[in-house]
Design an enzyme around this catalytic site. Structure first.
Site, PDB file in Angstrom:
ATOM      1  N   LEU A   1       7.790  -0.793  -4.873  1.00 50.53           N
ATOM      2  CA  LEU A   1       7.696  -2.234  -4.622  1.00 50.53           C
ATOM      3  C   LEU A   1       6.481  -2.474  -3.740  1.00 50.53           C
ATOM      4  O   LEU A   1       6.341  -1.855  -2.685  1.00 50.53           O
ATOM      5  CB  LEU A   1       8.962  -2.739  -3.935  1.00 50.53           C
ATOM      6  CG  LEU A   1       8.996  -4.221  -3.530  1.00 50.53           C
ATOM      7  CD1 LEU A   1       8.826  -5.124  -4.754  1.00 50.53           C
ATOM      8  CD2 LEU A   1      10.299  -4.543  -2.805  1.00 50.53           C
TER       9      LEU A   1
ATOM     10  N   ILE B   1       7.259   2.096  -0.966  1.00 49.72           N
ATOM     11  CA  ILE B   1       6.515   0.879  -0.658  1.00 49.72           C
ATOM     12  C   ILE B   1       5.070   1.098  -1.080  1.00 49.72           C
ATOM     13  O   ILE B   1       4.424   2.059  -0.655  1.00 49.72           O
ATOM     14  CB  ILE B   1       6.575   0.541   0.845  1.00 49.72           C
ATOM     15  CG1 ILE B   1       8.028   0.325   1.289  1.00 49.72           C
ATOM     16  CG2 ILE B   1       5.733  -0.694   1.138  1.00 49.72           C
ATOM     17  CD1 ILE B   1       8.725  -0.847   0.641  1.00 49.72           C
ATOM     18  N   LYS B   2       4.555   0.203  -1.916  1.00 48.23           N
ATOM     19  CA  LYS B   2       3.179   0.332  -2.394  1.00 48.23           C
ATOM     20  C   LYS B   2       2.222  -0.363  -1.431  1.00 48.23           C
ATOM     21  O   LYS B   2       2.381  -1.540  -1.121  1.00 48.23           O
ATOM     22  CB  LYS B   2       3.027  -0.273  -3.789  1.00 48.23           C
ATOM     23  CG  LYS B   2       3.636   0.567  -4.890  1.00 48.23           C
ATOM     24  CD  LYS B   2       3.465  -0.088  -6.252  1.00 48.23           C
ATOM     25  CE  LYS B   2       2.068   0.096  -6.794  1.00 48.23           C
ATOM     26  NZ  LYS B   2       1.965  -0.427  -8.186  1.00 48.23           N
ATOM     27  N   ILE B   3       1.219   0.387  -0.995  1.00 45.08           N
ATOM     28  CA  ILE B   3       0.194  -0.130  -0.093  1.00 45.08           C
ATOM     29  C   ILE B   3      -1.165   0.194  -0.697  1.00 45.08           C
ATOM     30  O   ILE B   3      -1.427   1.344  -1.053  1.00 45.08           O
ATOM     31  CB  ILE B   3       0.317   0.496   1.310  1.00 45.08           C
ATOM     32  CG1 ILE B   3       1.678   0.154   1.930  1.00 45.08           C
ATOM     33  CG2 ILE B   3      -0.818   0.028   2.217  1.00 45.08           C
ATOM     34  CD1 ILE B   3       1.925   0.804   3.277  1.00 45.08           C
TER      35      ILE B   3
END
Length: 371
Positions: free
Chosen positions: A108, A139-141
């Site tokens: 996400l 978590i997509k960064i």
């Protein structure tokens, strides 16, 4: 009867689906892909969510509830996307448990408008981690310059990260360093890092799209001979750097404390050029310890006629270097290509995010993008 996706998995490539939607979840399609198509992970992005929500009635009930509660548009987007990702995490929980946390992951993305704001990115990552509340969440960064310290700090807090929008080799080196720094800080803080995971999402087909357009403008026979070669060469050299980085004393010390390596993930693997085989960015990037996330069309194409002919990365390092030398010789500025792609990548996700905010705002009966 051959099963190309099973063969791909046996070659050490984790097959992930680059798509998510409530329709896919509620019809059992995702569960079917996990059971019958070797899918062991899911990636999402703002573009995927915008298309899913705009084209389905399955979000209406939740939207009505959110409207009654009077939540703002940004909170509504987080609630809706988190609900889908949470459900996908549950579908993949068996894979996660069986693989010891290596696979079974669902990604996400943080609000892409924060791509150049490290502190706010970390805060958003923490909020999404809490909201989804599943151990198999990524978590997509984005791997912008400002994203690098956010990646380190998020990992240091014990949150697993999918580093996205990587295009260049130098930036990939920085991503690996940010990952290892995050693991080191997590260990220093007394965290158990055995379940702290990360992938580095290296974008593939977009590189060919940008470079090939420049080669066409140059127009010489030497330039035309390089058509559709850059993206695969770039990814292969990235894997070489991965091998070197994760054989260093620095990494071995972390692995001894239970850390898992950050796997390279090949993203943007659908072909944009209709003259190319539709599975080229899968069949030409086979190596152990990698992930390939595919849109369903690419996944089904590989299931139908994909071929696994052993490793297709490590035997070709010298060939890849020759491609880059030839690109420089014909006048392609690869550094400018990478900078252009990163800027475009962030902007595309921002545009999709704003469209998503607009879609939700319309559904909630209000205007604006107050997310």
């Amino acid at each position: 009867m051959s099963n190309p996706l099973s063969e791909l998995s046996a070659a050490g490539v984790a097959v992930w689906l680059d798509d998510i939607s409530r329709d896919r979840l509620r019809t059992g399609n995702l569960a079917d892909l996990v059971a019958n198509r070797s899918v062991v992970g899911v990636t999402s992005n703002p573009t995927i969510f915008q298309k899913a929500i705009a084209s389905s009635d399955l979000y209406n009930e939740q939207l009505r509830d959110l409207k009654v509660r009077g939540v703002d548009v940004g909170e509504a987007v987080r609630a809706i996307t988190a609900a889908d990702v949470r459900e996908a995490c549950d579908v993949l929980r068996g894979v996660y448990d069986a693989s010891g946390g290596v696979d079974g992951r669902v990604s996400l993305e943080v609000d892409p408008r924060l791509a150049h704001e490290a502190e706010r990115t970390v805060a958003e990552a923490r909020a999404l981690w809490w909201l989804v509340d599943r151990p198999n969440l990524f978590i997509k960064i984005p791997a912008t310059q400002d994203g690098l310290p956010a990646i380190t700090e998020t990992l240091a807090q014990g949150i697993s990260v999918n580093v996205t929008l990587i295009f260049g080799l130098d930036r990939y080196d920085a991503v690996i360093d940010a990952f290892m720094s995050g693991v080191e800080q997590a260990i220093e803080a007394g965290r158990d890092v055995s379940d702290l995971a990360s992938v580095a999402s290296f974008f593939v087909s977009r590189v060919d799209s940008e470079v090939d357009a420049r080669l066409d403008k140059i127009g010489t026979p030497e330039a035309k001979a390089l058509h559709a070669k850059t993206a695969i060469a770039n990814a292969r050299l990235a894997y070489e750097r991965y091998e070197k980085a994760f054989a260093t004393p620095r990494w071995k010390a972390l692995a001894a404390k239970g850390a898992k390596p950050q796997r390279p993930l090949w993203a943007s693997t659908s072909t944009k050029d209709p003259s190319l085989p539709d599975t080229i960015y899968v069949s030409e990037l086979i190596a152990p310890g990698t992930v390939n996330t595919m849109p369903e069309a690419t996944l089904q194409a590989f299931a139908d006629h994909g071929q696994v002919k052993g490793e297709t990365i490590r035997p070709h390092y010298d060939d890849a270097r020759q491609v880059f030398a030839a690109l420089a010789a014909v006048g392609v500025d690869i550094d400018d290509v990478i900078e252009t792609l990163e800027t475009q990548g962030v902007q595309k996700f921002e545009d999709s995010w704003n469209q998503l905010l607009g879609t939700i705002a319309q559904q909630l009966g209000r205007s604006g993008t107050d997310g």
